[in-house]
Design a protein around this motif. Structure first.
Motif, PDB file in Angstrom:
ATOM      1  N   THR A  28      -7.902  19.305  -8.340  1.00 52.46           N
ATOM      2  CA  THR A  28      -7.453  19.618  -6.987  1.00 52.46           C
ATOM      3  C   THR A  28      -7.360  18.323  -6.195  1.00 52.46           C
ATOM      4  OG1 THR A  28      -8.526  21.788  -7.032  1.00 52.46           O
ATOM      5  CG2 THR A  28      -7.944  20.900  -4.870  1.00 52.46           C
ATOM      6  N   ALA A  29      -6.235  18.106  -5.557  1.00 54.65           N
ATOM      7  CA  ALA A  29      -6.033  16.912  -4.730  1.00 54.65           C
ATOM      8  C   ALA A  29      -6.210  17.298  -3.264  1.00 54.65           C
ATOM      9  CB  ALA A  29      -4.638  16.339  -4.961  1.00 54.65           C
ATOM     10  N   HIS A  30      -7.125  16.619  -2.584  1.00 48.59           N
ATOM     11  CA  HIS A  30      -7.432  16.950  -1.193  1.00 48.59           C
ATOM     12  C   HIS A  30      -6.649  16.008  -0.260  1.00 48.59           C
ATOM     13  CE1 HIS A  30     -10.614  19.617  -2.609  1.00 48.59           C
ATOM     14  NE2 HIS A  30     -10.948  18.650  -3.451  1.00 48.59           N
ATOM     15  N   VAL A  31      -5.345  16.222  -0.217  1.00 51.34           N
ATOM     16  CA  VAL A  31      -4.477  15.345   0.577  1.00 51.34           C
ATOM     17  C   VAL A  31      -4.801  15.466   2.058  1.00 51.34           C
ATOM     18  CG1 VAL A  31      -2.083  14.857   1.188  1.00 51.34           C
ATOM     19  CG2 VAL A  31      -2.676  15.425  -1.172  1.00 51.34           C
TER      20      VAL A  31
ATOM     21  N   ALA B 216     -12.842  11.419   6.230  1.00 47.33           N
ATOM     22  CA  ALA B 216     -13.080   9.974   6.231  1.00 47.33           C
ATOM     23  C   ALA B 216     -13.940   9.566   7.420  1.00 47.33           C
ATOM     24  CB  ALA B 216     -11.750   9.220   6.261  1.00 47.33           C
ATOM     25  N   GLU B 217     -14.883   8.657   7.173  1.00 43.44           N
ATOM     26  CA  GLU B 217     -15.778   8.145   8.204  1.00 43.44           C
ATOM     27  C   GLU B 217     -15.358   6.727   8.610  1.00 43.44           C
ATOM     28  OE1 GLU B 217     -18.087   9.830   9.660  1.00 43.44           O
ATOM     29  OE2 GLU B 217     -18.035  11.617   8.374  1.00 43.44           O
ATOM     30  N   PRO B 218     -15.682   6.306   9.841  1.00 45.20           N
ATOM     31  CA  PRO B 218     -15.279   4.971  10.287  1.00 45.20           C
ATOM     32  C   PRO B 218     -15.724   3.849   9.357  1.00 45.20           C
ATOM     33  CG  PRO B 218     -16.090   6.244  12.143  1.00 45.20           C
ATOM     34  CD  PRO B 218     -16.351   7.077  10.918  1.00 45.20           C
TER      35      PRO B 218
ATOM     36  N   ARG C 283      -6.797   5.229  -4.559  1.00 48.44           N
ATOM     37  CA  ARG C 283      -7.974   5.374  -5.403  1.00 48.44           C
ATOM     38  C   ARG C 283      -8.384   6.844  -5.503  1.00 48.44           C
ATOM     39  NH1 ARG C 283      -9.556   0.338  -6.429  1.00 48.44           N
ATOM     40  NH2 ARG C 283      -8.999  -1.273  -4.907  1.00 48.44           N
ATOM     41  N   ALA C 284      -9.183   7.147  -6.507  1.00 44.75           N
ATOM     42  CA  ALA C 284      -9.659   8.519  -6.708  1.00 44.75           C
ATOM     43  C   ALA C 284     -10.431   8.988  -5.482  1.00 44.75           C
ATOM     44  CB  ALA C 284     -10.544   8.581  -7.947  1.00 44.75           C
ATOM     45  N   GLY C 285     -10.123  10.208  -5.046  1.00 46.38           N
ATOM     46  CA  GLY C 285     -10.810  10.779  -3.903  1.00 46.38           C
ATOM     47  C   GLY C 285     -10.385  10.220  -2.565  1.00 46.38           C
ATOM     48  N   GLN C 286      -9.292   9.464  -2.553  1.00 45.31           N
ATOM     49  CA  GLN C 286      -8.790   8.876  -1.304  1.00 45.31           C
ATOM     50  C   GLN C 286      -7.319   9.221  -1.105  1.00 45.31           C
ATOM     51  OE1 GLN C 286      -9.710   4.673  -1.257  1.00 45.31           O
ATOM     52  NE2 GLN C 286     -11.916   5.022  -1.333  1.00 45.31           N
ATOM     53  N   ALA C 287      -6.972  10.469  -1.345  1.00 52.25           N
ATOM     54  CA  ALA C 287      -5.584  10.894  -1.198  1.00 52.25           C
ATOM     55  C   ALA C 287      -5.132  10.738   0.248  1.00 52.25           C
ATOM     56  CB  ALA C 287      -5.432  12.355  -1.626  1.00 52.25           C
ATOM     57  N   GLN C 288      -3.984  10.128   0.445  1.00 51.12           N
ATOM     58  CA  GLN C 288      -3.341   9.898   1.733  1.00 51.12           C
ATOM     59  C   GLN C 288      -4.096   8.881   2.596  1.00 51.12           C
ATOM     60  OE1 GLN C 288      -1.236  12.121   5.524  1.00 51.12           O
ATOM     61  NE2 GLN C 288      -2.672  13.325   4.329  1.00 51.12           N
ATOM     62  N   TRP C 289      -5.044   8.167   2.005  1.00 49.22           N
ATOM     63  CA  TRP C 289      -5.752   7.163   2.785  1.00 49.22           C
ATOM     64  C   TRP C 289      -4.831   6.014   3.196  1.00 49.22           C
ATOM     65  CZ3 TRP C 289     -11.465   5.451   2.133  1.00 49.22           C
ATOM     66  CH2 TRP C 289     -12.301   6.530   2.422  1.00 49.22           C
ATOM     67  N   SER C 290      -3.833   5.698   2.398  1.00 52.07           N
ATOM     68  CA  SER C 290      -2.916   4.631   2.800  1.00 52.07           C
ATOM     69  C   SER C 290      -2.214   5.003   4.103  1.00 52.07           C
ATOM     70  CB  SER C 290      -1.895   4.343   1.696  1.00 52.07           C
ATOM     71  OG  SER C 290      -1.186   5.511   1.338  1.00 52.07           O
TER      72      SER C 290
ATOM     73  N   LEU D 256       0.860  -1.175   0.000  1.00 54.04           N
ATOM     74  CA  LEU D 256       0.000   0.000   0.000  1.00 54.04           C
ATOM     75  C   LEU D 256       0.895   1.222   0.000  1.00 54.04           C
ATOM     76  CD1 LEU D 256      -2.426  -1.100   2.857  1.00 54.04           C
ATOM     77  CD2 LEU D 256      -2.825  -1.316   0.415  1.00 54.04           C
ATOM     78  N   GLY D 257       0.548   2.240  -0.792  1.00 59.30           N
ATOM     79  CA  GLY D 257       1.412   3.405  -0.838  1.00 59.30           C
ATOM     80  C   GLY D 257       0.711   4.622  -1.382  1.00 59.30           C
TER      81      GLY D 257
END
Length: 256
Positions: free
Chosen positions: A120-123, A130-132, A11-18, A5-6
């Motif tokens: 625009t990237a929402h890092v 993010a929700e649980p 995925r789109a709309g999940q910036a920095q989710w890793s 994971l990196g």
């Protein structure tokens, strides 16, 4: 423990989710870790991979291995823990921004703009919003329990004892295949986008389609050589505060 994971393969709309998943695998259950000089816990998410590690005394290695098993089997996320870890990530963002060291966060923005066509990237924002339930779903979909997980151990405990502990903790987990997050290589094009951290980055990248072991080794040598030359280049150092050359895996399609 190394996981595929990196920040370059989200995925789109999940910036920095890793990065957020790293925090939630370790702390997402709500379990509170008290300071323990014999059990040091750390995690780090880079463009290519996530690393979860425990450094402990030999007498407690089985306890550490059992803890890793609990991390990898995470399925439910504590809402209070999620909010707490969001604030830790925000503090990390603030710290690196003040020192112009936002490189790895910028990779997450680069991926959203280059791979997913974002303007625009929402890092920062994607993490904070993010929700649980979303993170619980992401853990199941993104974190594999299979041969793509690399477990490395080092220490004086004999190998057979280590293998037995790993078999009990990690080997007994139900196998889980993660959804493919591979991103195709884009055509050469000039792109401009914005993100929600106050630093400017310029990316220049070359794609290699054949990521064989030989090519990776050669690229590693080339990267080191180019970086040393760049750090002696007066004009580059005058124009760029913190230049960096990095090798990035963009996905499971064999491209670098």
């Amino acid at each position: 423990v190394f996981l595929p994971l990196g920040l370059a393969r989200e995925r789109a709309g999940q910036a920095q989710w890793s990065h957020l998943l790293e925090h939630m695998l370790i702390f997402g259950s709500g379990e509170q870790f008290t300071p323990d000089r014999e059990m040091l816990i750390n995690g780090e998410t880079l463009p290519n991979s996530m690393r979860l590690e425990i450094i402990t005394v030999p007498a407690r290695f089985e306890e550490a291995v059992a803890m890793v098993g609990r991390w990898l089997s995470t399925e439910s996320i504590d809402a209070a823990a999620l909010e707490r870890e969001k604030q830790k990530i925000a503090m990390e963002e603030s710290h690196v921004t003040s020192n112009a060291l936002t490189h790895k966060f910028a990779v997450a923005a680069w991926s959203q703009i280059v791979h997913h066509g974002a303007k625009t990237a929402h890092v920062h924002g994607d993490v904070q919003n993010a929700e649980p339930e979303q993170i619980e779903k992401a853990v199941i979909n993104e974190v594999p329990i299979n041969g793509r997980v690399l477990v490395a151990t080092a220490g004086p405990v004999d190998a057979d004892t280590v293998k037995q502990a790993l078999a009990k903790s990690i080997g007994s987990l139900a196998p889980r295949e993660a959804a493919d997050t591979a991103n195709g290589a884009p055509e050469p094009v000039e792109l401009t986008g914005r993100w929600d951290l106050p630093q400017k980055h310029v990316f220049v990248w070359w794609g290699l389609k054949d990521a064989t072991l030989e090519n990776r080794a050669a690229l590693f040598v080339l990267q080191r050589t180019m970086f040393m030359r760049m750090m002696r280049h007066g004009q580059v150092l005058a124009d760029v505060r913190n230049p960096l050359i990095e090798i990035i895996d963009v996905g499971e399609d064999g491209r670098l």
